[in-house]
Design a protein around this motif. Structure first.
Motif, short mmCIF file in Angstrom:
data_model
loop_
_atom_site.label_atom_id
_atom_site.label_comp_id
_atom_site.label_asym_id
_atom_site.label_seq_id
_atom_site.Cartn_x
_atom_site.Cartn_y
_atom_site.Cartn_z
N ASP A 91 -9.71 1.76 -0.78
CA ASP A 91 -9.94 0.87 -1.91
C ASP A 91 -9.86 -0.60 -1.48
O ASP A 91 -9.74 -0.90 -0.28
CB ASP A 91 -8.96 1.18 -3.05
N ALA A 92 -9.89 -1.50 -2.44
CA ALA A 92 -9.92 -2.94 -2.14
C ALA A 92 -8.68 -3.40 -1.39
O ALA A 92 -8.73 -4.36 -0.61
CB ALA A 92 -10.08 -3.73 -3.44
N ALA A 93 -7.56 -2.71 -1.61
CA ALA A 93 -6.30 -3.09 -0.95
C ALA A 93 -6.11 -2.38 0.39
O ALA A 93 -5.08 -2.56 1.04
CB ALA A 93 -5.13 -2.77 -1.88
N GLY A 94 -7.09 -1.57 0.79
CA GLY A 94 -7.00 -0.87 2.06
C GLY A 94 -6.28 0.46 2.00
O GLY A 94 -6.01 1.07 3.05
N ARG A 95 -5.97 0.93 0.79
CA ARG A 95 -5.31 2.23 0.64
C ARG A 95 -6.33 3.36 0.79
O ARG A 95 -7.43 3.26 0.26
CB ARG A 95 -4.62 2.34 -0.71
N THR A 96 -5.94 4.42 1.46
CA THR A 96 -6.81 5.58 1.63
C THR A 96 -6.84 6.40 0.35
O THR A 96 -5.80 6.67 -0.26
CB THR A 96 -6.30 6.46 2.79
N VAL A 97 -8.04 6.75 -0.08
CA VAL A 97 -8.23 7.55 -1.29
C VAL A 97 -9.18 8.70 -0.97
O VAL A 97 -10.27 8.47 -0.45
CB VAL A 97 -8.81 6.71 -2.45
N SER A 98 -8.76 9.91 -1.29
CA SER A 98 -9.61 11.09 -1.15
C SER A 98 -9.91 11.66 -2.53
O SER A 98 -9.11 11.49 -3.46
CB SER A 98 -8.91 12.16 -0.30
N LEU A 99 -11.02 12.35 -2.66
CA LEU A 99 -11.32 13.00 -3.93
C LEU A 99 -10.22 13.97 -4.30
O LEU A 99 -9.85 14.09 -5.47
CB LEU A 99 -12.67 13.73 -3.85
N SER A 100 -9.63 14.63 -3.30
CA SER A 100 -8.56 15.60 -3.58
C SER A 100 -7.33 14.94 -4.20
O SER A 100 -6.56 15.59 -4.90
CB SER A 100 -8.18 16.34 -2.30
N ASP A 101 -7.15 13.63 -3.95
CA ASP A 101 -6.02 12.91 -4.55
C ASP A 101 -6.15 12.81 -6.06
O ASP A 101 -5.16 12.53 -6.76
CB ASP A 101 -5.93 11.48 -3.99
N LEU A 102 -7.36 12.99 -6.57
CA LEU A 102 -7.63 12.81 -8.00
C LEU A 102 -7.64 14.12 -8.76
O LEU A 102 -8.01 14.14 -9.94
CB LEU A 102 -8.97 12.07 -8.17
#
Length: 230
Positions: free
Chosen positions: A54-65
């Motif tokens: 994301d904009a802050a550099g945090r890793t995001v996966s679809l599985s996180d949602l």
């Protein structure tokens, strides 16, 4: 406040026209939209996985949602025409949904297809410029080390091709994807001419699938809207 009341009244009137649908099952809503919404495409398949940042550099996966309904779209910030309109349509949908209890159950995700330009503050400023609320919206880009075309390949797996021209523009279609709480693709809304309330009703049916019985009935979508405009 008067502007907010006016907006909510417009939403309420729109929802009133399909009010009976809101109490029905996902299957009934699906059948109703097949008959009434030209730009609705029902789907039932595993949503392609992705891991971005994301904009802050945090890793995001679809599985996180998992556990939330995901409304997903693809744009790039340098797009001069249809992308800003798509962003504004997503903001409109978010406003409608966030006036209801669905706010906590739905995540809006935008993925850029131009990660070379679109990163950091470019992502957050784009959201602010188009009225998107970061409380349940995120703009994702490729992580360092991922190929420049990685997000375009993700879009392609989702059935949407972004083709780069010599001038640096990208030719592409417009699709809003809806993914359920289990990570399955359940619908595509094509273009920008679909009725926003059609997508809201479909998302509402998905959120209602997982509601557990309570001693006292939870207020419905329509009841919540009525409470907001008193």
């Amino acid at each position: 406040m008067r502007t907010l009341h006016s907006a909510l009244i417009v939403i309420a009137v729109a929802v009133a026209s399909v009010g009976p649908v809101l109490a029905h099952s996902l299957e009934e809503v699906d059948q109703d939209l097949r008959a009434k919404e030209t730009y609705f495409q029902p789907v039932d398949s595993e949503a392609p996985a992705f891991t971005l940042q994301d904009a802050a550099g945090r890793t995001v996966s679809l599985s996180d949602l998992r556990g939330k309904v995901v409304v997903l779209n693809f744009v790039y910030t340098n797009c001069p025409d249809v992308c800003p309109l798509h962003a504004e349509r997503i903001a409109e949908l978010q406003t409608m949904i966030n006036q209801t209890p669905m706010k906590a159950m739905v995540e809006f995700v935008t993925i850029t297809t131009d990660p070379k330009r679109d990163k950091g503050t470019v992502l957050s400023e784009y959201g602010q410029a188009h009225g998107l609320d970061p409380v349940n919206w995120m703009f994702l880009t490729a992580a360092p080390g991922q190929p420049e075309d990685s997000t375009r390949k993700i879009a392609e797996v989702y059935g949407l091709k972004f083709t780069e021209s010599e001038e640096g523009m990208q030719m592409h279609g417009v699709v809003t994807h809806v993914i359920d709480q289990d990570g399955r693709m359940r619908a595509r809304f094509h273009g920008l001419k679909f009725e926003p309330v059609s997508l809201v009703v479909f998302v509402n049916a998905l959120t209602n699938r997982t509601q557990k019985p309570h001693g006292h009935p939870e207020p419905g979508f329509w009841d919540s809207l009525k409470g907001l405009i008193r």
